[in-house]
Design an enzyme around this catalytic site. Sequence first.
Site, PDB file in Angstrom:
ATOM      1  N   SER A 283       0.857  -1.191   0.000  1.00 57.74           N
ATOM      2  CA  SER A 283       0.000   0.000   0.000  1.00 57.74           C
ATOM      3  C   SER A 283       0.887   1.233   0.000  1.00 57.74           C
ATOM      4  O   SER A 283       2.000   1.216   0.542  1.00 57.74           O
ATOM      5  CB  SER A 283      -0.885   0.027   1.243  1.00 57.74           C
ATOM      6  OG  SER A 283      -1.546   1.282   1.337  1.00 57.74           O
TER       7      SER A 283
ATOM      8  N   TYR B   5      -1.384  -0.922  10.475  1.00 56.18           N
ATOM      9  CA  TYR B   5      -1.572  -1.581   9.164  1.00 56.18           C
ATOM     10  C   TYR B   5      -0.500  -1.084   8.193  1.00 56.18           C
ATOM     11  O   TYR B   5       0.147  -1.880   7.497  1.00 56.18           O
ATOM     12  CB  TYR B   5      -2.982  -1.259   8.673  1.00 56.18           C
ATOM     13  CG  TYR B   5      -3.261  -1.431   7.198  1.00 56.18           C
ATOM     14  CD1 TYR B   5      -3.658  -2.655   6.672  1.00 56.18           C
ATOM     15  CD2 TYR B   5      -3.172  -0.336   6.322  1.00 56.18           C
ATOM     16  CE1 TYR B   5      -3.946  -2.797   5.318  1.00 56.18           C
ATOM     17  CE2 TYR B   5      -3.459  -0.470   4.976  1.00 56.18           C
ATOM     18  CZ  TYR B   5      -3.846  -1.702   4.472  1.00 56.18           C
ATOM     19  OH  TYR B   5      -4.124  -1.830   3.141  1.00 56.18           O
TER      20      TYR B   5
ATOM     21  N   LYS C 106       2.585  -2.869   5.969  1.00 52.05           N
ATOM     22  CA  LYS C 106       2.763  -2.670   4.524  1.00 52.05           C
ATOM     23  C   LYS C 106       4.195  -2.179   4.227  1.00 52.05           C
ATOM     24  O   LYS C 106       4.791  -2.559   3.224  1.00 52.05           O
ATOM     25  CB  LYS C 106       1.719  -1.679   3.996  1.00 52.05           C
ATOM     26  CG  LYS C 106       0.280  -2.208   4.065  1.00 52.05           C
ATOM     27  CD  LYS C 106       0.107  -3.436   3.195  1.00 52.05           C
ATOM     28  CE  LYS C 106      -1.330  -3.886   3.074  1.00 52.05           C
ATOM     29  NZ  LYS C 106      -1.515  -5.009   2.144  1.00 52.05           N
TER      30      LYS C 106
HETATM   31  N1  NAP Z   1      -8.685  -0.828  -1.650  1.00 55.71           N
HETATM   32  C1  NAP Z   1      -7.696   0.031  -1.414  1.00 55.71           C
HETATM   33  O1  NAP Z   1      -7.875   1.260  -1.411  1.00 55.71           O
HETATM   34  C2  NAP Z   1      -6.300  -0.506  -1.144  1.00 55.71           C
HETATM   35  C3  NAP Z   1      -5.247   0.419  -1.114  1.00 55.71           C
HETATM   36  C4  NAP Z   1      -3.959  -0.030  -0.872  1.00 55.71           C
HETATM   37  C5  NAP Z   1      -3.726  -1.374  -0.683  1.00 55.71           C
HETATM   38  N2  NAP Z   1      -4.761  -2.264  -0.717  1.00 55.71           N
HETATM   39  C6  NAP Z   1      -4.455  -3.666  -0.510  1.00 55.71           C
HETATM   40  O2  NAP Z   1      -4.983  -4.431  -1.567  1.00 55.71           O
HETATM   41  C7  NAP Z   1      -5.276  -5.751  -1.101  1.00 55.71           C
HETATM   42  C8  NAP Z   1      -6.703  -6.138  -1.470  1.00 55.71           C
HETATM   43  O3  NAP Z   1      -7.591  -5.170  -0.934  1.00 55.71           O
HETATM   44  P1  NAP Z   1      -9.074  -4.988  -1.514  1.00 55.71           P
HETATM   45  O4  NAP Z   1      -9.385  -3.548  -1.409  1.00 55.71           O
HETATM   46  O5  NAP Z   1      -9.222  -5.672  -2.819  1.00 55.71           O
HETATM   47  O6  NAP Z   1      -9.934  -5.771  -0.390  1.00 55.71           O
HETATM   48  P2  NAP Z   1     -11.376  -6.440  -0.481  1.00 55.71           P
HETATM   49  O7  NAP Z   1     -12.171  -5.865  -1.588  1.00 55.71           O
HETATM   50  O8  NAP Z   1     -11.928  -6.366   0.903  1.00 55.71           O
HETATM   51  O9  NAP Z   1     -11.045  -7.968  -0.825  1.00 55.71           O
HETATM   52  C9  NAP Z   1     -10.306  -8.712   0.085  1.00 55.71           C
HETATM   53  C10 NAP Z   1     -10.120 -10.134  -0.435  1.00 55.71           C
HETATM   54  O10 NAP Z   1      -9.234 -10.806   0.456  1.00 55.71           O
HETATM   55  C11 NAP Z   1      -9.918 -11.905   1.099  1.00 55.71           C
HETATM   56  N3  NAP Z   1      -9.420 -11.955   2.466  1.00 55.71           N
HETATM   57  C12 NAP Z   1      -9.568 -11.050   3.457  1.00 55.71           C
HETATM   58  N4  NAP Z   1      -8.911 -11.457   4.559  1.00 55.71           N
HETATM   59  C13 NAP Z   1      -8.325 -12.647   4.235  1.00 55.71           C
HETATM   60  C14 NAP Z   1      -7.509 -13.573   4.933  1.00 55.71           C
HETATM   61  N5  NAP Z   1      -7.161 -13.375   6.219  1.00 55.71           N
HETATM   62  N6  NAP Z   1      -7.085 -14.686   4.294  1.00 55.71           N
HETATM   63  C15 NAP Z   1      -7.436 -14.922   3.005  1.00 55.71           C
HETATM   64  N7  NAP Z   1      -8.207 -14.084   2.292  1.00 55.71           N
HETATM   65  C16 NAP Z   1      -8.638 -12.960   2.902  1.00 55.71           C
HETATM   66  C17 NAP Z   1     -11.409 -11.595   0.927  1.00 55.71           C
HETATM   67  O11 NAP Z   1     -12.226 -12.773   0.916  1.00 55.71           O
HETATM   68  P3  NAP Z   1     -12.769 -13.447   2.287  1.00 55.71           P
HETATM   69  O12 NAP Z   1     -13.445 -12.360   3.046  1.00 55.71           O
HETATM   70  O13 NAP Z   1     -13.685 -14.554   1.835  1.00 55.71           O
HETATM   71  O14 NAP Z   1     -11.553 -13.987   2.971  1.00 55.71           O
HETATM   72  C18 NAP Z   1     -11.392 -10.953  -0.459  1.00 55.71           C
HETATM   73  O15 NAP Z   1     -11.266 -11.935  -1.455  1.00 55.71           O
HETATM   74  C19 NAP Z   1      -4.972  -5.738   0.398  1.00 55.71           C
HETATM   75  O16 NAP Z   1      -3.668  -6.206   0.607  1.00 55.71           O
HETATM   76  C20 NAP Z   1      -5.044  -4.265   0.755  1.00 55.71           C
HETATM   77  O17 NAP Z   1      -4.280  -3.958   1.906  1.00 55.71           O
HETATM   78  C21 NAP Z   1      -6.040  -1.859  -0.946  1.00 55.71           C
END
Ligand code: NAP
Length: 258
Positions: free
Chosen positions: A147, A160, A164
């Site tokens: 992130s 968090y 990262k």
């Molecule tokens: N969205 C943003 O603005 C943003 C910005 C910077 C970085 N990121 C990073 O991008 C990545 C994905 O984020 P996202 O926004 O796509 O999240 P999201 O939409 O909430 O999707 C999360 C995914 O991860 C799974 N998951 C959650 N906890 C888990 C665990 N402990 N073990 C295995 N699977 C797990 C969820 O399925 P289940 O609930 O079924 O497990 C889902 O498939 C993360 O690393 C996040 O930190 C996101």
Amino acid sequence: MNTNVLEGRVAVITGGSRGIGLGIAIAYRAAGAHVVIAARKAAGLATAREELLRVKGDGDVLTVVANAGEPDQAEACVDQTMERLGRIDVLVNNAATNPYHGDLLGLDLPRAEKTVRVNQYGMLAWTRFAWQAWMGAHGGAVINIASVGGLIVDPHIGYYNATKAAMLHMTRQLAYELGPAVRVNAIAPGLIKTELARAVWEARESILTARLPLRRLGTVEDVANAALFLASDASSWMTGQTLVLDGGATALPIGVEE
Ligand SMILES: NC(=O)c1ccc[n+]([C@@H]2O[C@H](COP(=O)([O-])OP(=O)(O)OC[C@H]3O[C@@H](n4cnc5c(N)ncnc54)[C@H](OP(=O)(O)O)[C@@H]3O)[C@@H](O)[C@H]2O)c1
């Protein structure tokens, strides 16, 4: 880029049932890869699998219920992948957790341990099993979804963000330790319009985008395009690096309000 750049390759994506992970799985399917998506809930995985088969009907889409923070479940997922598909060319460490909002000194040990376990140790465990099962002998690419928070200070999600930042350092360390067989790179996204971040962007999108040089928030496709590049031979001389995808959020002058 050639459209079939991942033809015949196998990619494992943690957190692949929605959001950024599913977006990456879709891009990899479209590029010809067999994909393995892991997440905690079977229902979400089943829905995602249907979507992935609509992208491309031929080839395999394997779903595995696995918590990214449980090393035995990581090992079981890697074992199933090897049994069914026989190789692991690409690993995307995408799943993460963020159970605490607040200042660092208010953080309790259970939530600190959970954050480290999933975000920090999880990426190490999945990488180790993929290395042992296939990559160490045959090569591969590891992509860590970190992130932009790992590069900056935020008033609410400092811990968090610390995990990262650790991912970014471990990306460099692993690039050193696993080369030349395996390339290890990271992506540091800014705010992406997924469910995870909905509370941050939904009510304030126009305010958030007004100061960004590119004047919009990120999409899962923005991240998926970068993840496709890092998985493909187009990035074959790149390892230990972080691609920052933030619409220019970290390219603003310090102290200038508009
Ligand atoms: N969205 C943003 O603005 C943003 C910005 C910077 C970085 N990121 C990073 O991008 C990545 C994905 O984020 P996202 O926004 O796509 O999240 P999201 O939409 O909430 O999707 C999360 C995914 O991860 C799974 N998951 C959650 N906890 C888990 C665990 N402990 N073990 C295995 N699977 C797990 C969820 O399925 P289940 O609930 O079924 O497990 C889902 O498939 C993360 O690393 C996040 O930190 C996101």
